[in-house]
Design an enzyme around this catalytic site. Structure first.
Site, PDB file in Angstrom:
ATOM      1  N   SER A 149      10.774  47.365 -23.117  1.00 54.78           N
ATOM      2  CA  SER A 149      10.441  48.786 -23.059  1.00 54.78           C
ATOM      3  C   SER A 149      10.676  49.312 -21.648  1.00 54.78           C
ATOM      4  O   SER A 149      10.299  48.663 -20.667  1.00 54.78           O
ATOM      5  CB  SER A 149       8.979  49.011 -23.464  1.00 54.78           C
ATOM      6  OG  SER A 149       8.772  48.604 -24.796  1.00 54.78           O
ATOM      7  N   ALA A 150      11.293  50.476 -21.555  1.00 53.30           N
ATOM      8  CA  ALA A 150      11.619  51.067 -20.262  1.00 53.30           C
ATOM      9  C   ALA A 150      10.384  51.137 -19.372  1.00 53.30           C
ATOM     10  O   ALA A 150       9.292  51.483 -19.828  1.00 53.30           O
ATOM     11  CB  ALA A 150      12.205  52.462 -20.457  1.00 53.30           C
ATOM     12  N   CYS A 210       2.842  45.838 -12.391  1.00 52.04           N
ATOM     13  CA  CYS A 210       3.149  45.251 -13.701  1.00 52.04           C
ATOM     14  C   CYS A 210       4.161  44.134 -13.518  1.00 52.04           C
ATOM     15  O   CYS A 210       4.638  43.889 -12.413  1.00 52.04           O
ATOM     16  CB  CYS A 210       3.681  46.320 -14.656  1.00 52.04           C
ATOM     17  SG  CYS A 210       5.280  47.017 -14.158  1.00 52.04           S
ATOM     18  N   CYS A 221       7.012  44.058 -15.438  1.00 54.93           N
ATOM     19  CA  CYS A 221       8.161  44.510 -16.220  1.00 54.93           C
ATOM     20  C   CYS A 221       9.499  44.223 -15.532  1.00 54.93           C
ATOM     21  O   CYS A 221      10.435  43.718 -16.153  1.00 54.93           O
ATOM     22  CB  CYS A 221       8.054  46.000 -16.518  1.00 54.93           C
ATOM     23  SG  CYS A 221       6.558  46.446 -17.426  1.00 54.93           S
ATOM     24  N   ASP A 267      -1.563  50.442 -27.548  1.00 62.18           N
ATOM     25  CA  ASP A 267      -0.098  50.366 -27.506  1.00 62.18           C
ATOM     26  C   ASP A 267       0.458  51.334 -28.541  1.00 62.18           C
ATOM     27  O   ASP A 267       0.167  51.204 -29.729  1.00 62.18           O
ATOM     28  CB  ASP A 267       0.353  48.929 -27.810  1.00 62.18           C
ATOM     29  CG  ASP A 267       1.802  48.655 -27.454  1.00 62.18           C
ATOM     30  OD1 ASP A 267       2.604  49.617 -27.462  1.00 62.18           O
ATOM     31  OD2 ASP A 267       2.138  47.494 -27.188  1.00 62.18           O
ATOM     32  N   ARG A 313       3.813  51.951 -28.925  1.00 60.29           N
ATOM     33  CA  ARG A 313       5.250  51.717 -29.110  1.00 60.29           C
ATOM     34  C   ARG A 313       5.606  51.463 -30.566  1.00 60.29           C
ATOM     35  O   ARG A 313       4.768  51.073 -31.366  1.00 60.29           O
ATOM     36  CB  ARG A 313       5.694  50.517 -28.263  1.00 60.29           C
ATOM     37  CG  ARG A 313       5.723  50.792 -26.783  1.00 60.29           C
ATOM     38  CD  ARG A 313       6.058  49.538 -25.991  1.00 60.29           C
ATOM     39  NE  ARG A 313       4.983  48.546 -26.057  1.00 60.29           N
ATOM     40  CZ  ARG A 313       4.996  47.388 -25.417  1.00 60.29           C
ATOM     41  NH1 ARG A 313       6.035  47.069 -24.667  1.00 60.29           N
ATOM     42  NH2 ARG A 313       3.977  46.547 -25.509  1.00 60.29           N
ATOM     43  N   THR A 333       9.555  36.665 -25.363  1.00 55.51           N
ATOM     44  CA  THR A 333       8.373  37.533 -25.355  1.00 55.51           C
ATOM     45  C   THR A 333       7.098  36.732 -25.175  1.00 55.51           C
ATOM     46  O   THR A 333       7.048  35.542 -25.502  1.00 55.51           O
ATOM     47  CB  THR A 333       8.287  38.357 -26.665  1.00 55.51           C
ATOM     48  OG1 THR A 333       7.244  39.319 -26.548  1.00 55.51           O
ATOM     49  CG2 THR A 333       8.007  37.455 -27.861  1.00 55.51           C
ATOM     50  N   LYS A 371       5.280  41.816 -31.219  1.00 58.27           N
ATOM     51  CA  LYS A 371       6.729  41.993 -31.353  1.00 58.27           C
ATOM     52  C   LYS A 371       7.291  41.046 -32.407  1.00 58.27           C
ATOM     53  O   LYS A 371       8.166  41.425 -33.191  1.00 58.27           O
ATOM     54  CB  LYS A 371       7.420  41.738 -30.005  1.00 58.27           C
ATOM     55  CG  LYS A 371       7.194  42.808 -28.954  1.00 58.27           C
ATOM     56  CD  LYS A 371       8.000  42.505 -27.700  1.00 58.27           C
ATOM     57  CE  LYS A 371       7.782  43.563 -26.625  1.00 58.27           C
ATOM     58  NZ  LYS A 371       8.550  43.292 -25.394  1.00 58.27           N
TER      59      LYS A 371
END
Length: 363
Positions: free
Chosen positions: A221-222, A234, A236, A295, A297, A318, A323
Site C-alpha cells: 500500500s502506498a 513506519c 513501509c 484498516d 484498505r 507479507t 492479506k
C-alpha cells in the site's frame, strides 16, 4: 449507450463535490436527503442549509461517537440533531479529534433513537471513499430530484448507490513499459486505471515470472512518508525495498503498488492520526478517534490485478494474515507466506508492537 454518466461515474463526481464542499443529493422512492461533508462545510453553505425546511442531522461513525460519549443507537453510527445555533466550528469539532484533549466538553450529545439511518450510513461511506473525515450533515428532502436540479447538484439514486459504493471499480490496463531498476535491470511497470476515474494502481514486474507457477508477490500500500521521504515512524519504505530486493535476488516477482495510503484513509487523515499519536494514542486508537476502523484498505484490488496479469497463485511477501485470507477469498491461491521482517527503528517499535497485538501481524 447513453452519454450520461452511470452510477459509478456519478459516485466519482460526488466524491469530488464533497471534497470541494459542494453538497450532493441522495434520492429515494419516498424523498431523499441533502448531504454535506462536515470537513469541508463552509459558513455560507451552513447558513443556506439552516434556511431550508426540516432539521439537519450530523452522522458520525460509532468509533467517533464512542470518543464523544454519544450513544450509537443505530449500531454502526450515531445521528445527532443539528442545533439551531450550530457553527461550522462546532460541526468540525465533532468530526475532527484534533482538539479533543484541549476542549473535551462538546456535549452532552443526545443521539437520535428513532428514524431510518440508511442514508446516513451511505453518506458516511461516501465521505470515507472521498478520503474525508467520516462525518456528514444530512437534511431530509421531499422532492430530491427537483431540488438537485434547481441547485445544479449531483443526484445519486440511493438504492443503486448502495449497490455500487462497496464494489471496487473494474481496472483497465493503461500502459506497460520496460523499467530498469536498481534491484534488477529486467523491470517492467504496468499502470492500471479504474473505470470510475479514481486513483491508478501499479504493478512492478521483475524478470519474466512463470504464469503457470506461484509467483513471489507483494501487495504494497502506498506510503508517501515511508516510501518517498524515508519516515522512521513506519516500516513501509524498508518493506518496499526489501520486497523488490528479494525479487531481484530470485530473478522474478511482482509487486503491486496500491494507492491506499494510510491503511485506506488517505494521506491527510494519516497525518491526523500521526498528530493524535503525538498526543499519546497508538495507531489503532488514533484511527478510531478519527472515526475509522483499524484498516480501511480493500485488498480485492490486488487479487484483480494479479489475475489481470495472468497469475493465479502466489508466494506472498507479507506479515499480515488478512492479506492472505483476502487473496484466497478472491481466487488467488497463497501457497506460501514469505516473512518480511525489516525496518524496525526506535521510532516505530511501539507501532510495530501495536500491529502485532491489535492487528494480528506476524512479527
Amino acid at each position: 449507450m447513453s452519454l450520461a454518466p452511470d452510477i459509478p461515474e456519478c459516485l466519482a463526481r460526488a466524491r469530488a463535490d464533497l471534497r470541494m464542499g459542494v453538497p450532493v443529493v441522495f434520492e429515494t422512492h419516498g424523498g431523499g436527503a441533502l448531504v454535506l461533508a462536515a470537513e469541508t462545510l463552509t459558513p455560507a453553505r451552513l447558513s443556506e442549509l439552516m434556511k431550508l425546511p426540516g432539521r439537519a442531522e450530523l452522522a458520525l461513525t460509532a468509533r467517533r461517537a464512542e470518543t464523544l460519549k454519544a450513544r450509537p443507537y443505530d449500531g454502526d453510527l450515531a445521528r445527532l440533531p443539528l442545533p439551531a445555533d450550530a457553527t461550522p466550528q462546532w460541526v468540525r469539532a465533532l468530526a475532527d479529534p484534533a482538539d479533543d484533549l484541549r476542549h473535551p466538553m462538546k456535549g452532552p450529545l443526545m443521539a437520535l433513537r428513532s428514524g431510518d439511518a440508511t442514508l446516513h450510513r451511505l453518506a458516511l461511506k461516501l465521505a470515507k471513499s472521498a478520503r474525508l473525515l467520516p462525518a456528514a450533515l444530512l437534511l431530509p428532502l421531499d422532492h430530491a430530484a427537483a431540488f438537485a436540479q434547481a441547485w445544479n447538484l449531483t443526484l445519486l439514486p440511493a438504492g443503486e448507490t448502495a449497490l455500487h459504493i462497496d464494489r471496487p471499480s473494474p481496472m483497465a490496463s493503461v500502459v506497460s513499459a520496460r523499467l530498469p531498476l536498481e534491484v534488477s535491470e529486467a523491470g517492467r511497470l504496468h499502470v492500471f486505471r479504474p473505470a470510475d476515474g479514481g486513483e491508478e494502481h501499479y504493478a512492478v514486474e521483475i524478470g519474466r515470472p512463470d504464469r503457470s507457477a506461484p509467483v513471489l508477490a507483494r501487495l504494497h500500500s502506498a506510503c508517501f512518508t515511508g516510501d518517498v521521504l524515508g519516515s522512521l515512524k513506519c516500516d513501509c519504505g524498508p518493506q518496499l525495498r526489501g520486497a523488490l530486493g528479494h525479487m531481484g535476488e530470485e530473478g522474478a516477482g511482482v509487486l503491486l503498488y496500491l494507492n491506499q495510503e494510510g491503511r485506506g484513509i488517505g494521506l491527510a487523515n494519516k497525518m491526523r492520526a500521526y498528530s493524535l499519536q503525538d498526543q499519546g494514542f497508538d495507531t489503532v486508537e488514533a484511527n478510531h478517534r478519527l472515526g475509522f476502523e483499524d484498516d480501511e484498505r480493500d485488498f480485492r484490488l490486488g487479487a484483480e490485478l494479479l489475475q489481470r496479469l495472468g497469475f493465479s497463485s502466489v508466494r506472498l511477501l507479507t506479515n499480515n494474515p488478512a492479506k492472505i485470507e483476502m487473496m484466497r477469498r478472491n481466487g488467488i491461491e497463497v501457497v506460501e507466506r514469505v516473512p518480511l521482517k525489516v525496518g524496525e527503528t526506535a521510532y516505530n517499535r511501539a507501532y510495530l508492537a501495536t500491529k502485532a497485538a491489535k492487528s494480528g501481524h506476524l512479527l
